[in-house]
Design a protein around this motif. Structure first.
Motif, PDB file in Angstrom:
ATOM      1  N   UNK A 136       1.001  -1.127  -0.155  1.00 49.68           N
ATOM      2  CA  UNK A 136       0.077  -0.029   0.173  1.00 49.68           C
ATOM      3  C   UNK A 136       0.957   1.342  -0.109  1.00 49.68           C
ATOM      4  N   UNK A 137       0.240   2.245  -0.311  1.00 42.33           N
ATOM      5  CA  UNK A 137       1.010   3.643  -0.374  1.00 42.33           C
ATOM      6  C   UNK A 137       0.313   4.833  -0.099  1.00 42.33           C
ATOM      7  N   UNK A 138       0.780   5.687   0.706  1.00 39.63           N
ATOM      8  CA  UNK A 138      -0.052   6.810   1.262  1.00 39.63           C
ATOM      9  C   UNK A 138      -0.390   7.807   0.200  1.00 39.63           C
ATOM     10  N   UNK A 139      -1.521   8.604   0.065  1.00 42.07           N
ATOM     11  CA  UNK A 139      -1.680   9.703  -0.972  1.00 42.07           C
ATOM     12  C   UNK A 139      -2.292   9.165  -2.149  1.00 42.07           C
ATOM     13  N   UNK A 158       4.573   1.234   1.306  1.00 46.58           N
ATOM     14  CA  UNK A 158       5.927   1.677   0.700  1.00 46.58           C
ATOM     15  C   UNK A 158       5.739   3.306   0.400  1.00 46.58           C
ATOM     16  N   UNK A 159       6.794   3.921  -0.146  1.00 45.17           N
ATOM     17  CA  UNK A 159       7.039   5.276  -0.448  1.00 45.17           C
ATOM     18  C   UNK A 159       6.676   6.049   1.179  1.00 45.17           C
ATOM     19  N   UNK A 160       7.442   5.353   2.095  1.00 46.67           N
ATOM     20  CA  UNK A 160       7.029   5.797   3.580  1.00 46.67           C
ATOM     21  C   UNK A 160       7.787   7.152   3.757  1.00 46.67           C
ATOM     22  N   UNK A 161       8.374   7.841   2.585  1.00 42.05           N
ATOM     23  CA  UNK A 161       8.933   9.336   2.915  1.00 42.05           C
ATOM     24  C   UNK A 161       7.748  10.315   2.612  1.00 42.05           C
ATOM     25  N   UNK A 162       6.534   9.848   2.095  1.00 41.17           N
ATOM     26  CA  UNK A 162       5.526  10.784   1.760  1.00 41.17           C
ATOM     27  C   UNK A 162       4.422  11.047   3.047  1.00 41.17           C
ATOM     28  N   UNK A 194       1.344  11.267   5.338  1.00 37.01           N
ATOM     29  CA  UNK A 194       0.146  10.493   5.590  1.00 37.01           C
ATOM     30  C   UNK A 194       0.413   9.137   5.714  1.00 37.01           C
ATOM     31  N   UNK A 195       1.893   8.648   5.941  1.00 38.16           N
ATOM     32  CA  UNK A 195       2.246   7.380   6.173  1.00 38.16           C
ATOM     33  C   UNK A 195       1.832   6.928   7.360  1.00 38.16           C
ATOM     34  N   UNK A 196       1.848   7.780   8.432  1.00 39.55           N
ATOM     35  CA  UNK A 196       1.373   7.355   9.880  1.00 39.55           C
ATOM     36  C   UNK A 196      -0.134   7.272  10.028  1.00 39.55           C
TER      37      UNK A 196
END
Length: 306
Positions: free
Chosen positions: A158-161, A183-187, A189-191
């Motif tokens: 899954x990915x935020x955003x 994934x893409x946990x530097x975006x 909304x991840x938390x």
């Protein structure tokens, strides 16, 4: 092929995809040597970074000196019948590695996120001596959860955003996950996505049930991959100890048997009592509402003696 020769493995999978007459005896000969590889399914919505994640997982498995087979399933165009097979573009770094075999497969209209020949391709890669087989599916939605029927460990990415994250967590795809990857946990909304995921899992599991691991990764920067492989190893160890892995593998074999049985029975029915012209006449009668699918089926089966 048993020795892992790349061209021989590629030819074997091509025979299976094409439905060649040699495919069935080939698979029969290979079957006793298969079943030893760890099969990891990687699935999730489009844009989650599955191909990049599989590429980095492969690099980490190779660092462990494990051989890897990759089956990357791509959607087929309903208009041209073609497929982009773009996953190979993202995995060029492994193209010259003799310990990695990459095969892109088109769905050819098969629903469920997997090509029809995927299970047989897994048999081929297992028999060729691969330690790990990674199966990346077409970007899935609610109904496309077929990966659970082919994998020992199902990884849902899954990915935020992507809008309303909860919409990505449809019941079908939520329930198949053995390990979740955000994934893409530097975006941004991840938390929030992790918290929503934990809440949904808590509602769907009993108090004594163990929830799937949730791992944050940034695949493009190779971050979190060690944690992901550890989570996969941990699930496999627990599943082996509890007997869950053996039950999963028996379910996979039952599914393969039933699919093969359906295919063989249909082929024999067509050969004995259902020529193409007969099938067209039945479809015309169905379209005119002069018969129904159940009655038409019973008529065909009666002609075959089944």
């Amino acid at each position: 092929m048993r020795a892992g020769d790349v061209r021989a493995v590629a030819r074997a999978i091509s025979l299976i995809e094409d439905g060649a007459a040699e495919a069935a005896p080939l698979l029969s000969a290979l079957f006793p040597a298969a079943g030893r590889a760890l099969v990891v399914g990687v699935t999730g919505p489009p844009g989650a970074g599955k191909s990049t994640l599989v590429d980095r997982m492969t690099a980490h498995y190779r660092a462990r000196e494990q051989t890897v087979g990759i089956i990357a399933v791509d959607p087929t165009s309903p208009y041209t019948g073609g497929a982009i097979l773009g996953d190979r573009i993202r995995m060029q770094s492994h193209a010259v590695d003799g310990g990695v075999f990459i095969r892109s497969m088109a769905t050819r209209g098969h629903l469920g996120g997997l090509a029809a020949a995927t299970a047989h391709a897994i048999t081929v890669l297992g028999a060729s001596g691969k330690d790990v087989v990674l199966v990346e599916t077409v970007g899935v939605g609610q109904g496309e959860v077929e990966i659970v029927g082919a994998a020992d460990v199902s990884v849902v990415v899954l990915v935020p955003g992507l809008g309303d994250e909860v919409q990505a967590l449809k019941a079908g795809i939520l329930e198949i996950a053995d390990v979740f990857v955000v994934n893409k946990a530097d975006r941004d909304g991840v938390d929030r996505l992790v918290t929503e995921l934990q809440s949904m899992l808590a509602m769907g599991t009993g108090p004594s049930a163990e929830m799937p691991a949730i791992v944050k990764t940034v695949a493009t920067e190779d971050r979190g991959l060690d944690d992901l492989l550890s989570a996969i190893d941990g699930f496999r160890a627990r599943a082996e100890a509890s007997g869950l892995l053996a039950r999963k593998q028996r379910a996979h074999l039952r599914q393969q048997f039933e699919e093969t049985l359906r295919e063989r029975v249909l082929d024999r029915v067509r050969g004995r009592a259902l020529a193409p012209a007969d099938e067209e006449r039945i479809v015309e009668r169905l379209a005119a509402r002069q018969t129904d699918p159940f009655t038409a089926t019973d008529e065909v089966l009666a002609r075959t003696g089944l």
